[in-house]
Design a protein around this motif. Sequence first.
Motif, short mmCIF file in Angstrom:
data_model
loop_
_atom_site.label_atom_id
_atom_site.label_comp_id
_atom_site.label_asym_id
_atom_site.label_seq_id
_atom_site.Cartn_x
_atom_site.Cartn_y
_atom_site.Cartn_z
N ILE A 138 78.60 8.49 68.10
CA ILE A 138 77.12 8.48 67.54
C ILE A 138 77.13 9.05 66.49
CG2 ILE A 138 74.86 9.42 68.15
CD1 ILE A 138 75.55 9.52 71.24
N LEU A 139 76.37 8.34 65.47
CA LEU A 139 76.01 9.01 64.17
C LEU A 139 74.85 9.77 64.23
CD1 LEU A 139 76.58 9.18 61.14
CD2 LEU A 139 75.27 7.06 60.89
N ASP A 140 74.62 11.05 64.01
CA ASP A 140 73.38 11.89 63.97
C ASP A 140 73.16 11.88 62.65
OD1 ASP A 140 71.55 13.59 63.84
OD2 ASP A 140 72.26 15.05 65.69
N LYS A 141 72.10 11.01 62.05
CA LYS A 141 71.67 11.04 60.52
C LYS A 141 70.95 12.30 60.20
CE LYS A 141 69.09 7.28 60.89
NZ LYS A 141 68.44 6.19 60.63
N GLU A 142 70.35 12.96 61.13
CA GLU A 142 69.44 14.25 60.69
C GLU A 142 70.62 15.44 60.63
OE1 GLU A 142 65.64 16.82 62.08
OE2 GLU A 142 66.47 15.44 63.67
N ASN A 143 71.41 15.59 61.42
CA ASN A 143 72.45 16.83 61.30
C ASN A 143 73.58 16.22 60.78
OD1 ASN A 143 70.62 18.49 62.94
ND2 ASN A 143 71.06 17.11 64.53
N LEU A 144 73.62 15.36 60.02
CA LEU A 144 74.88 14.71 59.34
C LEU A 144 76.10 15.02 59.94
CD1 LEU A 144 73.83 16.59 55.70
CD2 LEU A 144 73.21 14.19 56.45
N LEU A 145 76.25 14.35 61.07
CA LEU A 145 77.56 14.52 61.66
C LEU A 145 77.70 13.44 62.61
CD1 LEU A 145 76.63 15.23 64.89
CD2 LEU A 145 76.30 17.40 63.95
N ILE A 146 79.24 12.97 62.85
CA ILE A 146 79.58 12.07 63.72
C ILE A 146 79.96 12.79 65.17
CG2 ILE A 146 81.23 10.30 64.32
CD1 ILE A 146 81.19 9.44 61.35
N LYS A 147 79.44 12.39 66.49
CA LYS A 147 79.89 13.05 67.55
C LYS A 147 80.83 11.78 68.39
CE LYS A 147 75.12 14.64 68.27
NZ LYS A 147 73.91 14.68 69.43
N LYS A 148 82.15 12.35 68.53
CA LYS A 148 83.17 11.77 68.92
C LYS A 148 83.86 12.40 70.14
CE LYS A 148 87.59 9.79 67.11
NZ LYS A 148 88.56 9.94 65.95
N ASP A 149 83.69 11.88 71.22
CA ASP A 149 84.20 12.44 72.51
C ASP A 149 83.25 13.86 72.76
OD1 ASP A 149 86.06 10.57 73.02
OD2 ASP A 149 87.48 11.45 71.79
N LYS A 150 83.98 14.93 72.50
CA LYS A 150 83.25 16.23 72.72
C LYS A 150 83.09 16.85 71.27
CE LYS A 150 84.28 16.97 77.63
NZ LYS A 150 84.51 17.69 78.64
N GLU A 151 83.57 16.26 70.40
CA GLU A 151 83.75 16.70 68.83
C GLU A 151 82.73 16.22 68.29
OE1 GLU A 151 86.97 17.28 65.48
OE2 GLU A 151 87.13 15.63 67.11
N GLU A 152 82.23 17.36 67.24
CA GLU A 152 81.04 16.89 66.32
C GLU A 152 81.82 17.25 65.03
OE1 GLU A 152 77.48 19.50 67.12
OE2 GLU A 152 77.07 18.39 68.66
N ILE A 153 81.69 15.98 64.17
CA ILE A 153 82.43 15.99 63.13
C ILE A 153 81.36 15.96 61.83
CG2 ILE A 153 84.37 14.97 61.24
CD1 ILE A 153 85.49 13.89 64.09
N HIS A 154 81.36 17.02 60.87
CA HIS A 154 80.29 17.13 59.87
C HIS A 154 80.56 16.06 58.64
CE1 HIS A 154 77.32 20.06 61.23
NE2 HIS A 154 78.43 20.24 62.05
N ILE A 155 79.94 15.17 57.91
CA ILE A 155 80.09 14.47 57.11
C ILE A 155 79.05 14.40 55.96
CG2 ILE A 155 81.71 12.66 58.42
CD1 ILE A 155 79.25 10.69 58.35
N SER A 156 79.23 13.84 54.83
CA SER A 156 78.12 14.28 53.69
C SER A 156 77.15 13.01 53.96
CB SER A 156 78.75 14.13 52.31
OG SER A 156 79.25 12.59 52.28
N LYS A 157 75.69 13.51 53.13
CA LYS A 157 74.70 12.28 53.38
C LYS A 157 75.28 11.01 52.53
CE LYS A 157 70.17 12.06 52.32
NZ LYS A 157 69.85 10.73 51.57
N LYS A 158 75.95 11.21 51.80
CA LYS A 158 76.31 9.80 51.03
C LYS A 158 77.48 9.18 52.16
CE LYS A 158 74.65 8.71 47.81
NZ LYS A 158 73.42 8.20 47.75
#
Length: 220
Positions: A134-154
């Motif tokens: 799942i891509l969470d645009k508001e919180n700038l992260l990708i949810k992968k399995d049980k992990e939340e990986i933060h990425i940049s807005k760009k």
Amino acid sequence: MKILLMEDDLILNEIIEEHLLEMGHEVISVFCGNDAEELLYSQKFDLLLLDVNVPDIKGFELLLNLRENSIKTPAIFLTSLSLADDVEKGFQSGCDDYIKKPFELKELDLRINNIKRLFNISSNNQINLPNNMILDKENLLIKKDKEEIHISKKEIEVLIYLTRNKDKIISIEELSSNVWAYEDSPNASTIRTYIKNLRKILGEELITNIRGVGYRFNSK
């Protein structure tokens, strides 16, 4: 959705703008081609609603110029030009839909919703990706399995553009034209770095590197 509305009829412009705002869209309205062109090279939009017979640059010419510069923002013409030749010219200039005036606002909503479906434009802040990610645009992260990986807005903007054009090969130049404003265009190595990071997170099989050509987001 962030929408650019170009309509030179003051009353109709106001009616459409108010309706779109009520539907939850962000709207910037202009009345001539020059103002529209200036905005289109300095900001990014999810959808263009374009009248044709407006002052300065006409709608057909404006959109054709955008397409020739690899700007592929979805576009709908709203026009009183109703002959088959007019419709043909509209699609030849690169539009994704063509609405003949007069039209009901409900029809406009239906056409906008169809554009959202075709281009995978989400109304909420989460986008479902393959492999249960799942891509969470508001919180700038990708949810992968049980992990939340933060990425940049760009990086999010790059990923969204790729998902909207899934299974198509997208060049570095096209990404630059459609994700960055004209004045802020990065060099190719910067874009490659964003893609490399996304491939590392999502898996190389999801974003394919077509060497010397570009990248493809695989839907399956």
